[in-house]
Design a protein around this motif. Structure first.
Motif, mmCIF file in Angstrom:
data_model
loop_
_atom_site.group_PDB
_atom_site.id
_atom_site.type_symbol
_atom_site.label_atom_id
_atom_site.label_comp_id
_atom_site.label_asym_id
_atom_site.label_seq_id
_atom_site.Cartn_x
_atom_site.Cartn_y
_atom_site.Cartn_z
ATOM 1 N N PHE A 1 0.789 -1.230 0.000
ATOM 2 C CA PHE A 1 0.000 0.000 0.000
ATOM 3 C C PHE A 1 0.830 1.294 0.000
ATOM 4 O O PHE A 1 0.572 2.192 -0.810
ATOM 5 N N TRP B 1 2.367 1.902 -3.495
ATOM 6 C CA TRP B 1 1.345 2.082 -4.533
ATOM 7 C C TRP B 1 0.604 3.414 -4.362
ATOM 8 O O TRP B 1 0.405 4.155 -5.313
ATOM 9 N N SER B 2 0.259 3.709 -3.117
ATOM 10 C CA SER B 2 -0.490 4.948 -2.897
ATOM 11 C C SER B 2 0.416 6.163 -3.027
ATOM 12 O O SER B 2 -0.040 7.274 -3.286
ATOM 13 N N ARG C 1 0.399 5.482 -11.787
ATOM 14 C CA ARG C 1 -0.667 4.531 -11.462
ATOM 15 C C ARG C 1 -1.583 4.361 -12.668
ATOM 16 O O ARG C 1 -1.992 3.255 -13.015
ATOM 17 N N ARG D 1 -7.837 11.041 -0.649
ATOM 18 C CA ARG D 1 -6.707 10.169 -0.347
ATOM 19 C C ARG D 1 -7.197 8.725 -0.383
ATOM 20 O O ARG D 1 -8.365 8.455 -0.088
ATOM 21 N N PRO D 2 -6.303 7.786 -0.709
ATOM 22 C CA PRO D 2 -6.736 6.378 -0.723
ATOM 23 C C PRO D 2 -7.096 5.901 0.684
ATOM 24 O O PRO D 2 -6.625 6.461 1.676
ATOM 25 N N CYS E 1 -7.735 4.966 -7.341
ATOM 26 C CA CYS E 1 -7.701 5.853 -6.178
ATOM 27 C C CYS E 1 -6.497 5.568 -5.279
ATOM 28 O O CYS E 1 -6.343 6.202 -4.236
ATOM 29 N N GLY E 2 -5.678 4.589 -5.639
ATOM 30 C CA GLY E 2 -4.446 4.346 -4.891
ATOM 31 C C GLY E 2 -4.558 3.305 -3.790
ATOM 32 O O GLY E 2 -3.681 3.216 -2.926
ATOM 33 N N ASN E 3 -5.610 2.495 -3.822
ATOM 34 C CA ASN E 3 -5.764 1.442 -2.815
ATOM 35 C C ASN E 3 -5.130 0.144 -3.309
ATOM 36 O O ASN E 3 -4.854 -0.025 -4.493
ATOM 37 N N THR E 4 -4.926 -0.787 -2.387
ATOM 38 C CA THR E 4 -4.533 -2.136 -2.772
ATOM 39 C C THR E 4 -5.676 -3.091 -2.433
ATOM 40 O O THR E 4 -6.523 -2.774 -1.594
#
Lengths: 319, 534
Positions: free
Chosen positions: B117, B120-121, B128, B193-194, B221-224
């Motif tokens: 996370f 990635w975020s 991304r 924010r994620p 959105c930047g989540n895993t």
């Protein structure tokens, strides 16, 4: 009196497009192409038409491909009234019909008496089938009674000949109009007495767009609804713009899936046969293609199925 | 889920009989031989023309067994031999054996997602986006293979997986890839924010599409993510895992843990999950809501439906019929937003029923791998049994079961077209349905339509809203003012006007009442995957 269902153009187009997604292979393709060939009204409607051109066309209609005598003949040859006698003679004994456009084709902008005389002469000269045009001016002005009455009169003038009513859908523009004109023509033909009315037809071929999938679908739906109401079978002829074998299969798919579940029932009312087999419209009796260049593409595809090679266009006779 | 052999209600199980390839005789020549325009209203028996079999020819390699996809690697489940069969519902053959993820496996996957996370975020949003675009393109490139796999595993017709599912899957990734670096514009004045690690549990009716609906916005959105595909349809998601590797998606960003309901339960109740997204039945949704209650986990649910399709007398009827057909028989009726309650204005009821019967005669039911099949196999023996239960119930309660050309009982329902194996259910509908009948209230999730009538718009709206669900609705009328008025008063997340079952990644989808909450797709769908609070 001339109430017709409305048509949603977006969903109609979507449904029409769905017929092009069917996968028609091998035996089904061959049977479909042969069926299309047998439903062809080979047509020439040009100012420069000559007796010789018509004789060539007639020969082509009787034997579409001399190298494959097993193939069916076309259904009819469609010509201007002045050439009916020539066609009659050339087709004698072949079983291929002589169809003639009449009623001041393609505009219909002639006095009624002249239009009717046009029909009587063509029939007198030996036409088996008359392709008339409706009075679009009157239709678009909302004078539906007048349009219907004229169709009835033409029907009477046809005598024993069969009538195809051309709606000229390219000039009617909307699918609502197409549906209304279809209903009107079907009713007028069938109420005119004599034998039941025969065909409705999309176009003269002189106005663009001519036959489209959406327009043909709406007309087939009118035919289906009339059948469900009365048990009477009315024919359909899309004309103009159908040039490829593939297109002709798309139309046959549409016929099969729009009218295939119907079966005449004993009590006269239209019945429903879930099996979808034995469809009156899957014969030249009730479905025709009006086309001038379709035949050779169909022959080409049939030859490919038979021999596994694509022939050049010059391998087939022009007509 | 029990994987028992389906109980045959039909006493006469026919041997397999392929569709006739050739029309009887030579239709063409015969038609020509009698090309006399018939003047009579009593035509000859007419012509016949049937389609030859058109099997999809692409062969897809399927491994004998599949492991779990955790941290960018395929790893065996902790209990090494814990695999279960996944079946082709069209012929009941075993396609492969798939890992049964244990709570420990789920824990591994969640930890992998947690570890991935921060990186990635923290990645530049444009980077991304590139990964997601790459996913979308690779899915397009492998679309045919994925469509075939989807059909093999789910029973849906290849026509639909090819023309609907896969294009939408790619479209969802493309659409959300575009959002990845523009989130500030989606939430102006806020700082999106994620959320963190997303636990996503998806159903079997649109296996890959539901995976796309879940993964695409979450990743953008930047989540895993840890995704749990449905027990009966894991194969396409596992293919997606391969694609994640192909495009070199950083390990741990997407993890796929297969298994049954126990695996799903372990996933949604894992303490280190920040967000739970579930699509499936209302029963399971309620259980998840309970398990998530009193935690800080965010939750979106997309559950069942009993959607009303309302046909007014001034509608374009032939087109409305198409909407009814696609509303209820699309994907064998295994669609949460299926238009399973048909409300027809009384003045046109008979006409609509008659036309519906005619139209249904042209539906082709059978081998999902045939390109001309409109209705394939039900997803599982269990689902077929559920549908059969409702068919029997409907008859018991006094409704009349109508089949195209057949007025039949439950026995007539399966198998169709000579299939001796496979979970087939013939499309049908009930008339004479009262609002109190079970078949008018409960979600059947099969090709079964309940036809009811109404007299006034007010009555139509009241009947349409008289349901615990509120996922979708359809309204059919040629009158513009009426359509907007009725649509406004329907308590449903999606209202289709003069169409049905249209999906687009830009358009939010989700329910009212027991159909769930939260939206998927569009700007609204992004909301479920971002934190806006400071």
């Amino acid at each position: 009196m001339f109430e017709s269902p409305s048509v949603d153009a977006v969903m109609a187009a979507e449904r029409a497009a769905s017929f092009t997604k069917r996968s028609i292979k091998s035996d089904a393709k061959r049977a479909g192409l042969e069926l299309a060939l047998s439903m062809l009204d080979l047509t020439t409607l040009e100012g420069k038409d000559s007796p010789e051109k018509v004789r060539a066309l007639c020969r082509k209609a009787i034997t579409p491909d001399a190298s494959d005598p097993g193939l069916p003949s076309c259904a009819a040859v469609c010509v201007y009234p002045a050439l009916v006698k020539t066609a009659r003679k050339a087709l004698a004994g072949s079983g291929v019909k002589v169809a003639s456009v009449a009623t001041g084709f393609p505009s219909g902008q002639f006095p009624l008496e002249i239009r009717l005389e046009d029909v009587r002469r063509a029939v007198g000269d030996g036409a088996d089938e008359i392709d008339m045009v409706i009075n679009r001016g009157a239709f678009l002005a909302g004078r539906y009674r007048e349009v219907a009455d004229e169709i009835s009169l033409v029907k009477e003038a046809c005598d024993h000949a069969h009538l195809k009513v051309i709606l000229e859908t390219g000039e009617l523009e909307t699918l609502d109009n197409v549906r209304r004109a279809s209903d009107l023509a079907i009713r007028a033909m069938n109420e005119a007495g004599g034998a039941h009315g025969h065909f409705i037809k999309t176009s003269t071929g002189k106005v663009q767009p001519a036959a489209t999938m959406s327009v043909t679908l709406v007309m087939l739906e009118a035919i289906r609804d009339w059948y469900l109401e009365t048990g009477q079978v009315v024919g359909m002829k899309p004309a103009g713009g159908i040039r490829t074998a593939k297109q002709s299969l798309h139309y046959l798919v549409m016929v099969k899936e729009t009218l295939g579940g119907l079966m005449p029932s004993a009590n006269g009312a239209g019945g429903i046969d879930g099996s979808g087999e034995h469809c009156p419209w899957l014969t030249a009796d009730f479905f025709r293609f009006g086309a001038s260049t379709l035949a050779n593409d169909v022959l080409r595809q049939l030859a490919w199925l038979k021999r596994g090679v694509y022939m050049a266009s010059h391998d087939f006779s022009e007509a | 889920m029990a994987r028992t052999t389906p109980k045959r209600t039909s006493p006469t199980t026919k041997a397999p009989k392929p569709d006739r390839a050739t029309p009887r005789g030579k239709a063409g020549s015969r038609a020509a031989a009698q090309a006399t325009p018939a003047a009579s209203s009593k035509p000859s028996r007419g012509g016949t023309w049937d389609y030859a079999p058109a099997p999809e020819t692409v062969k897809v390699a399927i491994a004998e067994h599949y492991d779990l996809f955790i941290n960018g690697e395929f790893v065996p489940p902790r209990e090494g031999d814990a695999h279960f069969d996944t079946i082709n519902p069209a012929n009941e053959s075993v396609l492969s054996r798939v890992a049964q993820g244990s709570p420990e496996d789920v824990d591994r996957a969640v930890r992998a997602a947690r570890e991935a996370f921060p990186a990635w975020s923290g990645l530049k949003p444009i980077e991304r986006a590139k990964y997601i675009f790459r996913l979308a393109r690779r899915i397009q490139e492998r679309a045919r293979e994925l469509a075939v796999l989807e059909t093999l595993d789910s029973g849906k017709p290849i026509k639909e997986s090819r023309d609907v599912d896969l294009p939408l899957v790619a479209a969802h990734f493309f659409y959300h890839a575009g959002w990845a670096d523009k989130l500030a514009y989606a939430f102006p004045g806020r700082a999106p924010r994620p959320i963190g690690v997303c636990a996503q549990v998806i159903p079997w009716n649109f296996p890959l599409l539901m995976a796309a609906w879940k993964l695409a916005p979450a990743l953008a959105c930047g989540n895993t993510c840890v995704l749990k595909p449905a027990e009966t349809t894991p194969l396409s998601a596992l293919r997606l895992a391969e694609i994640c590797r192909e495009i070199e998606l950083p390990p741990g960003v997407v993890n796929i843990v297969t298994g049954d309901g126990r695996t799903g339960a372990a996933l949604v109740s894992h303490p280190d999950v920040d967000k739970v997204a579930f699509t499936g039945s209302t029963d399971v949704g309620k259980r998840i809501a309970k398990s998530v209650a009193a935690t800080s986990k965010r939750l979106t649910l997309e559950l069942g439906g009993k959607s009303a399709n309302i046909i007014f007398e001034d509608a374009s009827i032939d087109q409305a019929i198409e909407g009814i057909i696609s509303g209820i028989y699309f994907n064998q009726g295994e669609v949460c937003c299926a238009g399973s309650r048909l409300l027809v204005q009384e003045s046109i009821l008979d006409r609509v029923v008659k036309k519906l019967r005619v139209r249904m005669a042209s539906l082709r039911v059978g081998d999902p791998m045939d390109k001309n099949t409109d209705v394939g196999a039900m997803n599982s023996a269990q689902q077929l049994a559920t549908v059969q239960k409702y068919l029997a119930l409907g008859i018991d309660e006094g409704a009349e079961l109508v089949l195209p050309g057949v007025r039949g009982e439950v026995e007539a329902q399966t198998p169709t077209r000579g299939f001796s194996k496979g979970y087939y259910c013939r499309p049908c509908f009930f008339t004479g349905v009262q609002p109190s009948h079970t078949i008018a209230r409960e979600e059947i999730f099969g090709p079964v339509l309940s036809v009811m009538s109404f007299r006034t718009p007010e009555e139509a709206i009241a009947r349409a809203n008289n349901t615990p669900y509120g996922l979708a609705a359809g309204v059919w009328t040629d009158k513009g003012s009426k359509i907007f008025d009725v649509a406004r008063k329907l308590k449903a997340g999606v209202v289709w006007m003069n169409t049905y079952n249209k999906f687009d990644p830009a358009s939010p989808f989700g329910g009212f009442k027991e159909s769930g909450f939260g939206r998927e797709g569009g700007v609204q769908g992004l909301r479920a995957y971002v934190k806006l609070d400071s």
